[in-house]
Design an enzyme around this catalytic site. Sequence first.
Site, PDB file in Angstrom:
ATOM      1  N   ASN A   9     -14.394 116.185 -55.054  1.00  0.00           N
ATOM      2  CA  ASN A   9     -14.201 115.103 -54.088  1.00  0.00           C
ATOM      3  C   ASN A   9     -15.568 114.464 -53.857  1.00  0.00           C
ATOM      4  O   ASN A   9     -16.404 115.031 -53.159  1.00  0.00           O
ATOM      5  CB  ASN A   9     -13.632 115.705 -52.789  1.00  0.00           C
ATOM      6  CG  ASN A   9     -13.573 114.694 -51.654  1.00  0.00           C
ATOM      7  OD1 ASN A   9     -13.757 113.491 -51.871  1.00  0.00           O
ATOM      8  ND2 ASN A   9     -13.318 115.174 -50.442  1.00  0.00           N
ATOM      9  N   LYS A  11     -16.311 111.890 -52.264  1.00  0.00           N
ATOM     10  CA  LYS A  11     -16.434 111.226 -50.952  1.00  0.00           C
ATOM     11  C   LYS A  11     -17.066 109.833 -51.127  1.00  0.00           C
ATOM     12  O   LYS A  11     -16.823 109.170 -52.136  1.00  0.00           O
ATOM     13  CB  LYS A  11     -17.213 112.113 -49.967  1.00  0.00           C
ATOM     14  CG  LYS A  11     -16.614 113.517 -49.887  1.00  0.00           C
ATOM     15  CD  LYS A  11     -17.103 114.333 -48.727  1.00  0.00           C
ATOM     16  CE  LYS A  11     -16.439 115.711 -48.781  1.00  0.00           C
ATOM     17  NZ  LYS A  11     -16.768 116.535 -47.630  1.00  0.00           N
ATOM     18  N   GLU A  97     -11.837 114.831 -42.791  1.00  0.00           N
ATOM     19  CA  GLU A  97     -12.654 113.681 -42.410  1.00  0.00           C
ATOM     20  C   GLU A  97     -11.763 112.498 -42.047  1.00  0.00           C
ATOM     21  O   GLU A  97     -12.090 111.707 -41.167  1.00  0.00           O
ATOM     22  CB  GLU A  97     -13.626 113.331 -43.555  1.00  0.00           C
ATOM     23  CG  GLU A  97     -14.764 114.344 -43.607  1.00  0.00           C
ATOM     24  CD  GLU A  97     -15.346 114.585 -44.978  1.00  0.00           C
ATOM     25  OE1 GLU A  97     -15.116 113.788 -45.892  1.00  0.00           O
ATOM     26  OE2 GLU A  97     -16.041 115.616 -45.140  1.00  0.00           O
ATOM     27  N   GLU A 167      -8.922 123.971 -46.215  1.00  0.00           N
ATOM     28  CA  GLU A 167     -10.315 123.604 -45.945  1.00  0.00           C
ATOM     29  C   GLU A 167     -10.629 123.824 -44.472  1.00  0.00           C
ATOM     30  O   GLU A 167     -10.383 122.933 -43.648  1.00  0.00           O
ATOM     31  CB  GLU A 167     -10.549 122.139 -46.303  1.00  0.00           C
ATOM     32  CG  GLU A 167     -10.345 121.820 -47.768  1.00  0.00           C
ATOM     33  CD  GLU A 167     -11.198 120.647 -48.203  1.00  0.00           C
ATOM     34  OE1 GLU A 167     -11.980 120.818 -49.139  1.00  0.00           O
ATOM     35  OE2 GLU A 167     -11.108 119.575 -47.576  1.00  0.00           O
ATOM     36  N   GLY A 173     -19.140 120.870 -45.794  1.00  0.00           N
ATOM     37  CA  GLY A 173     -20.440 120.215 -45.738  1.00  0.00           C
ATOM     38  C   GLY A 173     -21.464 120.955 -44.899  1.00  0.00           C
ATOM     39  O   GLY A 173     -22.529 120.421 -44.601  1.00  0.00           O
TER      40      GLY A 173
HETATM   41  P1  PGA Z   1     -18.057 120.478 -49.322  1.00  0.00           P
HETATM   42  O1  PGA Z   1     -16.774 119.529 -49.085  1.00  0.00           O
HETATM   43  O2  PGA Z   1     -17.839 121.198 -50.615  1.00  0.00           O
HETATM   44  O3  PGA Z   1     -19.223 119.539 -49.362  1.00  0.00           O
HETATM   45  O4  PGA Z   1     -18.095 121.421 -48.161  1.00  0.00           O
HETATM   46  C1  PGA Z   1     -15.493 119.968 -49.392  1.00  0.00           C
HETATM   47  C2  PGA Z   1     -14.487 118.897 -49.050  1.00  0.00           C
HETATM   48  O5  PGA Z   1     -14.662 118.207 -48.054  1.00  0.00           O
HETATM   49  O6  PGA Z   1     -13.490 118.706 -49.775  1.00  0.00           O
END
Ligand code: PGA
Length: 251
Positions: A9, A11, A97, A167, A173
């Site tokens: 992902n 983002k 998010e 998640e 993050g």
């Molecule tokens: P991350 O994000 O690996 O940066 O923690 C995972 C996600 O939001 O799918």
Amino acid sequence: MRQKFIAGNWKMFTNAAEAERLATAIVLAAGNQTKVQIALCPPFPYLGIVAKAIQGSRVALGAQNLYPAKEGAFTGEVSPAMLADVGCRFVIVGHSERRQYFSESDSFINRKTHAALAAGLKVILCIGETLKEREDGYFKQVVDFHLSAGLVGIDAAKLADITISYEPVWAIGTGKNATPEQAQEAHQFIRHRVAQLLGQPAADKLTIQYGGSVKPDNAASLLSQPDVDGALVGGASLKADQFLAIVQAGS
Ligand code: PGA
């Protein structure tokens, strides 16, 4: 045996050149392997660039969002048919998010899931609790609610086109991943609830990804848990070597 599924992902990161480089590097190193299903989910403007870079490989294209209507006067939105048209096979819905910053409700997320499936897309449905919800001792209730509300109107046949991505919000993050035991506990619970909702055979086939600070150094221990069938990777999916190491850990 469920095939491991590793999705990146991206983002709101990368630019056109980086998107092309990243996708190309992943295709060169892992484009033909058959052990792990790989999907890359770039930002909308780069879907076409990544589609071209992965053409002819086994790497799949995914989108990060959609609007649940076939077409219409919805300025700024993107329909599931458009995503399919540019080569997407997957779409992420329910990411924390989007729940947090765009106030997406479970019923809206459920509409997105139905719209995506109707357009022939496979859905990555994200669910998971916040730190407070976990500390207050009701993470299972939250996961259960996201799951049952997210799957309203979904039958066992449709579930075959859905991946659940667990998640925990506190792990996204933050560099603080769930321990393999915490991930396993949540995934086992999710599979158990899906079995109650849609039957054991459908639950046994369901792919459940873990997401939240998955990195090369924790991927193998997370992915070796019996109910962890893959990973949704944010930060580490932006570096080809890190993403490939995670794919390798799932092989
Ligand atoms: P991350 O994000 O690996 O940066 O923690 C995972 C996600 O939001 O799918």
